[in-house]
Write a protein that holds these residues in place. Structure first.
Motif, PDB file in Angstrom:
ATOM      1  N   ARG A  71       0.842  22.709  48.928  1.00 41.02           N
ATOM      2  CA  ARG A  71       1.373  23.959  49.501  1.00 41.02           C
ATOM      3  C   ARG A  71       0.621  24.220  50.729  1.00 41.02           C
ATOM      4  NH1 ARG A  71       2.840  28.298  46.525  1.00 41.02           N
ATOM      5  NH2 ARG A  71       1.962  27.479  44.701  1.00 41.02           N
ATOM      6  N   VAL A  72       1.345  24.418  51.753  1.00 38.00           N
ATOM      7  CA  VAL A  72       0.885  24.954  53.035  1.00 38.00           C
ATOM      8  C   VAL A  72       0.866  26.530  53.048  1.00 38.00           C
ATOM      9  CG1 VAL A  72       1.074  25.146  55.642  1.00 38.00           C
ATOM     10  CG2 VAL A  72       1.565  23.088  54.413  1.00 38.00           C
ATOM     11  N   ASP A  73       1.886  27.122  52.675  1.00 43.61           N
ATOM     12  CA  ASP A  73       2.245  28.628  52.141  1.00 43.61           C
ATOM     13  C   ASP A  73       3.398  28.469  51.231  1.00 43.61           C
ATOM     14  OD1 ASP A  73       4.841  28.761  53.856  1.00 43.61           O
ATOM     15  OD2 ASP A  73       3.456  28.976  55.684  1.00 43.61           O
ATOM     16  N   ASP A  74       3.822  29.860  50.847  1.00 46.75           N
ATOM     17  CA  ASP A  74       5.090  30.006  49.771  1.00 46.75           C
ATOM     18  C   ASP A  74       6.168  29.406  50.462  1.00 46.75           C
ATOM     19  OD1 ASP A  74       3.442  31.116  48.137  1.00 46.75           O
ATOM     20  OD2 ASP A  74       3.832  33.352  48.739  1.00 46.75           O
ATOM     21  N   ASN A  75       6.533  28.965  51.612  1.00 44.69           N
ATOM     22  CA  ASN A  75       7.622  28.429  52.027  1.00 44.69           C
ATOM     23  C   ASN A  75       7.560  27.166  52.746  1.00 44.69           C
ATOM     24  OD1 ASN A  75       9.404  30.505  51.242  1.00 44.69           O
ATOM     25  ND2 ASN A  75       8.297  32.057  52.937  1.00 44.69           N
ATOM     26  N   THR A  76       6.351  26.509  52.735  1.00 47.22           N
ATOM     27  CA  THR A  76       6.102  25.350  53.399  1.00 47.22           C
ATOM     28  C   THR A  76       5.314  24.173  52.639  1.00 47.22           C
ATOM     29  OG1 THR A  76       5.815  26.585  55.400  1.00 47.22           O
ATOM     30  CG2 THR A  76       5.410  24.324  55.478  1.00 47.22           C
ATOM     31  N   LEU A  77       5.837  23.161  52.377  1.00 46.95           N
ATOM     32  CA  LEU A  77       5.040  22.061  51.573  1.00 46.95           C
ATOM     33  C   LEU A  77       4.739  20.789  52.620  1.00 46.95           C
ATOM     34  CD1 LEU A  77       7.329  21.948  48.520  1.00 46.95           C
ATOM     35  CD2 LEU A  77       5.043  23.158  48.714  1.00 46.95           C
ATOM     36  N   MET A  78       3.469  20.317  52.237  1.00 48.30           N
ATOM     37  CA  MET A  78       3.431  18.844  53.115  1.00 48.30           C
ATOM     38  C   MET A  78       3.483  17.754  51.892  1.00 48.30           C
ATOM     39  SD  MET A  78      -0.082  17.467  54.619  1.00 48.30           S
ATOM     40  CE  MET A  78      -0.045  16.192  55.786  1.00 48.30           C
ATOM     41  N   GLY A  79       4.293  16.820  52.188  1.00 43.83           N
ATOM     42  CA  GLY A  79       4.617  15.887  51.419  1.00 43.83           C
ATOM     43  C   GLY A  79       3.944  14.350  51.786  1.00 43.83           C
ATOM     44  N   VAL A  80       3.682  13.437  50.887  1.00 38.71           N
ATOM     45  CA  VAL A  80       3.330  12.108  51.142  1.00 38.71           C
ATOM     46  C   VAL A  80       4.060  11.041  50.021  1.00 38.71           C
ATOM     47  CG1 VAL A  80       1.065  12.483  49.614  1.00 38.71           C
ATOM     48  CG2 VAL A  80       1.249  10.420  51.403  1.00 38.71           C
ATOM     49  N   MET A  81       4.320   9.975  50.757  1.00 40.57           N
ATOM     50  CA  MET A  81       5.197   9.209  49.811  1.00 40.57           C
ATOM     51  C   MET A  81       4.167   8.366  49.336  1.00 40.57           C
ATOM     52  SD  MET A  81       8.458   6.799  50.853  1.00 40.57           S
ATOM     53  CE  MET A  81       9.747   8.052  50.612  1.00 40.57           C
ATOM     54  N   ASN A  82       4.451   8.053  48.037  1.00 43.07           N
ATOM     55  CA  ASN A  82       3.589   6.961  47.382  1.00 43.07           C
ATOM     56  C   ASN A  82       4.368   5.784  46.490  1.00 43.07           C
ATOM     57  OD1 ASN A  82       1.051   5.775  46.413  1.00 43.07           O
ATOM     58  ND2 ASN A  82       0.946   7.385  44.895  1.00 43.07           N
ATOM     59  N   GLY A  83       3.715   5.038  45.980  1.00 40.99           N
ATOM     60  CA  GLY A  83       4.356   4.228  45.225  1.00 40.99           C
ATOM     61  C   GLY A  83       3.978   2.554  45.482  1.00 40.99           C
ATOM     62  N   LYS A  84       4.934   1.924  44.923  1.00 42.60           N
ATOM     63  CA  LYS A  84       4.799   0.460  45.358  1.00 42.60           C
ATOM     64  C   LYS A  84       4.450   0.123  46.715  1.00 42.60           C
ATOM     65  CE  LYS A  84       6.218  -3.721  43.224  1.00 42.60           C
ATOM     66  NZ  LYS A  84       6.580  -3.887  41.494  1.00 42.60           N
ATOM     67  N   PRO A  85       3.436  -0.549  47.069  1.00 41.25           N
ATOM     68  CA  PRO A  85       2.872  -0.710  48.373  1.00 41.25           C
ATOM     69  C   PRO A  85       3.801  -1.406  49.301  1.00 41.25           C
ATOM     70  CG  PRO A  85       1.177  -1.164  46.884  1.00 41.25           C
ATOM     71  CD  PRO A  85       2.225  -0.862  46.089  1.00 41.25           C
ATOM     72  N   GLU A  86       4.535  -2.413  48.879  1.00 39.03           N
ATOM     73  CA  GLU A  86       5.456  -2.853  49.732  1.00 39.03           C
ATOM     74  C   GLU A  86       6.635  -1.912  50.105  1.00 39.03           C
ATOM     75  OE1 GLU A  86       6.268  -4.753  45.691  1.00 39.03           O
ATOM     76  OE2 GLU A  86       4.365  -4.208  46.794  1.00 39.03           O
ATOM     77  N   LEU A  87       6.860  -1.119  49.485  1.00 41.47           N
ATOM     78  CA  LEU A  87       7.989  -0.222  49.784  1.00 41.47           C
ATOM     79  C   LEU A  87       7.604   1.080  50.635  1.00 41.47           C
ATOM     80  CD1 LEU A  87       9.955   0.064  46.395  1.00 41.47           C
ATOM     81  CD2 LEU A  87      10.615  -1.146  48.332  1.00 41.47           C
ATOM     82  N   VAL A  88       6.312   1.343  50.399  1.00 45.11           N
ATOM     83  CA  VAL A  88       5.872   2.784  51.007  1.00 45.11           C
ATOM     84  C   VAL A  88       5.041   2.900  52.097  1.00 45.11           C
ATOM     85  CG1 VAL A  88       6.723   4.089  49.051  1.00 45.11           C
ATOM     86  CG2 VAL A  88       4.434   3.422  49.137  1.00 45.11           C
ATOM     87  N   LEU A  89       4.105   1.578  51.955  1.00 46.44           N
ATOM     88  CA  LEU A  89       2.935   1.698  52.892  1.00 46.44           C
ATOM     89  C   LEU A  89       3.267   0.813  54.199  1.00 46.44           C
ATOM     90  CD1 LEU A  89      -0.197   1.064  50.767  1.00 46.44           C
ATOM     91  CD2 LEU A  89       0.808   3.199  51.358  1.00 46.44           C
ATOM     92  N   ALA A  90       2.909   1.308  55.406  1.00 49.29           N
ATOM     93  CA  ALA A  90       2.920   0.683  56.617  1.00 49.29           C
ATOM     94  C   ALA A  90       1.385   0.427  57.243  1.00 49.29           C
ATOM     95  CB  ALA A  90       3.679   1.237  57.425  1.00 49.29           C
ATOM     96  N   ASP A  91       0.926  -1.007  57.215  1.00 54.89           N
ATOM     97  CA  ASP A  91      -0.320  -1.073  57.717  1.00 54.89           C
ATOM     98  C   ASP A  91      -1.484  -0.500  56.744  1.00 54.89           C
ATOM     99  OD1 ASP A  91       0.468  -3.013  59.498  1.00 54.89           O
ATOM    100  OD2 ASP A  91       0.617  -1.279  60.988  1.00 54.89           O
ATOM    101  N   GLY A  92      -1.211  -0.248  55.495  1.00 50.25           N
ATOM    102  CA  GLY A  92      -2.123   0.673  54.490  1.00 50.25           C
ATOM    103  C   GLY A  92      -1.857   2.140  54.755  1.00 50.25           C
ATOM    104  N   ARG A  93      -0.841   2.395  55.693  1.00 54.43           N
ATOM    105  CA  ARG A  93      -0.830   3.899  55.631  1.00 54.43           C
ATOM    106  C   ARG A  93       0.221   4.506  55.000  1.00 54.43           C
ATOM    107  NH1 ARG A  93       1.202   4.539  60.612  1.00 54.43           N
ATOM    108  NH2 ARG A  93       1.644   2.629  60.854  1.00 54.43           N
TER     109      ARG A  93
END
Length: 154
Positions: free
Chosen positions: A123-145
């Motif tokens: 939560r950033v505030d009641d109307n705003t969220l920050m998201g981060v994609m996670n999962g199988k590295p070969e699907l979601v990571l780019a240069d470890g990011r």
């Protein structure tokens, strides 16, 4: 700088954002319970050079919709005629919401039905969220990011 002010500065950045800044901001945000994020959300990608940014832009990604804990739509996209639809082909189904541990904290997480992918939210505030994609590295990571994005309640 306060967390909200840092969020706003990163949100307003027109060039590339340093993934390290996003990691640092994520660490400071509050966790959120899955039941608290039900509803429709407009999304945007933080531009870090992650390949998922181009995939979402090509699909005309609009955001996400959480109708219930067991009924989440990760890829709400805009059709040629301007209407919105859930892109179940690209997402290989839809998703569910859970509270899952990520980086030592339990927070709202969307679990994709057809892919080994999880989107964690804070939560950033009641109307705003920050998201981060996670999962199988070969699907979601780019240069470890990871891929970072924001959601604003509609």
């Amino acid at each position: 700088m306060r967390v909200r002010a840092r969020w706003q500065a990163l949100r307003a950045t027109t060039g590339q954002v340093d993934p390290g800044e996003l990691d640092a901001l994520w660490a400071e945000l509050e966790v959120v319970d899955a039941a608290q994020i039900l509803g429709s959300w407009r999304g945007f990608a933080f531009l870090t050079g992650h390949p998922i940014e181009k995939v979402l832009a090509a699909s005309r990604w609009h955001g996400k919709r959480f109708d219930a804990l067991d009924d989440a739509k990760p890829l709400i996209c805009r059709a040629e005629d301007g209407s919105l639809y859930s892109d179940t082909k690209a997402g290989r189904g839809e998703a569910t919401l859970w509270n899952v541990e990520f980086r030592g904290q339990v927070t709202a997480t969307m679990v994709y039905d057809g892919r080994p992918v999880l989107d964690h939210f804070k939560r950033v505030d009641d109307n705003t969220l920050m998201g981060v994609m996670n999962g199988k590295p070969e699907l979601v990571l780019a240069d470890g990011r990871h891929f970072y994005f924001g959601l604003e309640r509609e």
